[in-house]
Design an enzyme around this catalytic site. Structure first.
Site, PDB file in Angstrom:
ATOM      1  N   ASP A 147       5.111 -14.020  -9.552  1.00 32.15           N
ATOM      2  CA  ASP A 147       5.810 -12.760  -9.830  1.00 32.15           C
ATOM      3  C   ASP A 147       7.194 -12.718  -9.194  1.00 32.15           C
ATOM      4  O   ASP A 147       7.553 -13.584  -8.394  1.00 32.15           O
ATOM      5  CB  ASP A 147       4.959 -11.569  -9.359  1.00 32.15           C
ATOM      6  CG  ASP A 147       4.365 -11.780  -7.959  1.00 32.15           C
ATOM      7  OD1 ASP A 147       4.854 -12.654  -7.226  1.00 32.15           O
ATOM      8  OD2 ASP A 147       3.416 -11.058  -7.620  1.00 32.15           O
ATOM      9  N   HIS A 153      -4.736  -5.917  -5.969  1.00 31.95           N
ATOM     10  CA  HIS A 153      -3.884  -6.598  -6.950  1.00 31.95           C
ATOM     11  C   HIS A 153      -3.820  -8.102  -6.663  1.00 31.95           C
ATOM     12  O   HIS A 153      -3.914  -8.541  -5.525  1.00 31.95           O
ATOM     13  CB  HIS A 153      -2.491  -5.963  -7.074  1.00 31.95           C
ATOM     14  CG  HIS A 153      -1.557  -6.207  -5.937  1.00 31.95           C
ATOM     15  ND1 HIS A 153      -0.544  -5.330  -5.620  1.00 31.95           N
ATOM     16  CD2 HIS A 153      -1.439  -7.222  -5.042  1.00 31.95           C
ATOM     17  CE1 HIS A 153       0.135  -5.796  -4.594  1.00 31.95           C
ATOM     18  NE2 HIS A 153      -0.387  -6.935  -4.229  1.00 31.95           N
ATOM     19  N   ASN A 180      -4.905  -2.921  -2.485  1.00 28.57           N
ATOM     20  CA  ASN A 180      -5.534  -2.240  -3.634  1.00 28.57           C
ATOM     21  C   ASN A 180      -6.204  -3.235  -4.594  1.00 28.57           C
ATOM     22  O   ASN A 180      -6.628  -2.852  -5.667  1.00 28.57           O
ATOM     23  CB  ASN A 180      -4.495  -1.403  -4.384  1.00 28.57           C
ATOM     24  CG  ASN A 180      -3.365  -2.250  -4.962  1.00 28.57           C
ATOM     25  OD1 ASN A 180      -3.378  -3.475  -4.843  1.00 28.57           O
ATOM     26  ND2 ASN A 180      -2.401  -1.605  -5.586  1.00 28.57           N
ATOM     27  N   GLU A 196      -1.586  -4.606 -10.959  1.00 28.76           N
ATOM     28  CA  GLU A 196      -2.051  -3.451 -10.213  1.00 28.76           C
ATOM     29  C   GLU A 196      -3.313  -2.884 -10.863  1.00 28.76           C
ATOM     30  O   GLU A 196      -3.572  -3.121 -12.053  1.00 28.76           O
ATOM     31  CB  GLU A 196      -0.950  -2.379 -10.211  1.00 28.76           C
ATOM     32  CG  GLU A 196       0.362  -2.819  -9.561  1.00 28.76           C
ATOM     33  CD  GLU A 196       0.337  -2.770  -8.044  1.00 28.76           C
ATOM     34  OE1 GLU A 196      -0.687  -3.154  -7.436  1.00 28.76           O
ATOM     35  OE2 GLU A 196       1.354  -2.366  -7.462  1.00 28.76           O
TER      36      GLU A 196
HETATM   37  P1  PGA Z   1       0.510 -10.038   1.878  1.00 28.33           P
HETATM   38  O1  PGA Z   1       0.580  -9.581   0.362  1.00 28.33           O
HETATM   39  O2  PGA Z   1       0.156 -11.480   1.861  1.00 28.33           O
HETATM   40  O3  PGA Z   1       1.877  -9.783   2.413  1.00 28.33           O
HETATM   41  O4  PGA Z   1      -0.565  -9.206   2.542  1.00 28.33           O
HETATM   42  C1  PGA Z   1      -0.436  -9.959  -0.493  1.00 28.33           C
HETATM   43  C2  PGA Z   1      -0.214  -9.356  -1.854  1.00 28.33           C
HETATM   44  O5  PGA Z   1       0.264  -8.209  -1.957  1.00 28.33           O
HETATM   45  O6  PGA Z   1      -0.550 -10.029  -2.853  1.00 28.33           O
END
Ligand code: PGA
Length: 245
Positions: free
Chosen positions: A67, A138, A136, A143
């Site tokens: 992404d 994702h 959450n 999302e």
């Molecule tokens: P993080 O993010 O590794 O900074 O916890 C993970 C994500 O949002 O996919």
């Protein structure tokens, strides 16, 4: 799904790096699906160390990232292109032309998304896909929503994600509200999927991902249906599952 519990973050990163190193050694022209965020940083550092020790050759490796934020240029230090250059690509002998991150500055996001899917397709799909997980649930920036999006698409980030990302930006106003993300369909087509999670804040969502219902409200739960999905956690991220045993 297979769960691999490590005692801490460092050990988890070593294990995942060994898996990626084995993949590259066995198939030098592997297509690696890569992820950003704080979780994979230690894993990339392990790969860089292996490269510097002469044990890994990235010259034929190809990569596709999950992404990118909409509105950030590749030289913005919060863009995911910058992250990848800084944490991996600039530190190993990979050919940058073989590295792919969606273009968050594309004038026509729909065309950019379709072209990105073409790139993945033209390389024969992803051999091994690295994933972090949002609080959450994702994966990439897919999302929670009413369905599992299949292809690369433009997404409005949720408040939970915007808040979680705010720690990297000077002000709330600077946090991007949209992103381009690979879809769940592309992630599910990867031959092997490797999800990493560290820390107590991820413990509940790891439990829901692995043992809750498969639902687009927890996008990562779809990985229960993947034939070769590995979930690497440290003891803190395992703590909710451990407490239920
Ligand atoms: P993080 O993010 O590794 O900074 O916890 C993970 C994500 O949002 O996919």
């Amino acid at each position: 799904m297979k769960l691999i519990v490590s005692k801490d973050y460092a050990e988890m990163c070593q294990k995942v790096a060994r898996l990626f190193a084995a993949q590259i050694t066995l198939k030098p022209a592997s297509v690696l699906g890569l992820a950003t965020g704080s979780t994979p940083v230690g894993m990339y550092a392990e790969l860089v160390t292996k490269y510097k020790e002469g044990r890994l050759d990235f010259s034929a490796v190809r990569t596709v990232n999950l992404d990118e934020y909409v509105g950030l240029t590749g030289d913005n230090d919060q863009s995911y292109r910058y992250f990848m250059n800084h944490n991996l690509f600039d530190l190993v002998n990979i050919d940058k032309a073989n590295t792919h991150v969606p273009n968050g500055m594309a004038a026509d996001p729909a065309a950019e998304c379709a072209a990105y899917d073409q790139v993945v397709e033209s390389m024969g799909g992803v051999d091994i896909q690295l994933l972090g997980i949002g609080n959450n649930g994702h994966i990439g920036f897919n999302e929670p929503c009413g369905h599992f999006p299949v292809d690369t698409h433009l997404v409005d980030l949720t408040e939970s994600t915007i808040t979680a990302n705010a720690r990297f930006f000077a002000t709330m106003d600077e946090v991007p509200r949209q992103a381009l993300t690979m879809g769940i369909g592309t992630i599910m087509k990867a031959k092997k999927v490797v999800l990493m999670a560290s820390g107590k804040a991820k413990a509940q969502i790891i439990r829901d991902t692995m043992f809750g219902p498969v639902t687009p409200n927890v996008p990562a739960s779809v990985l229960q249906l993947h034939p070769d999905a590995l979930v690497f956690v440290d003891e803190e991220a395992y703590s909710v599952i451990a407490a239920e045993k």
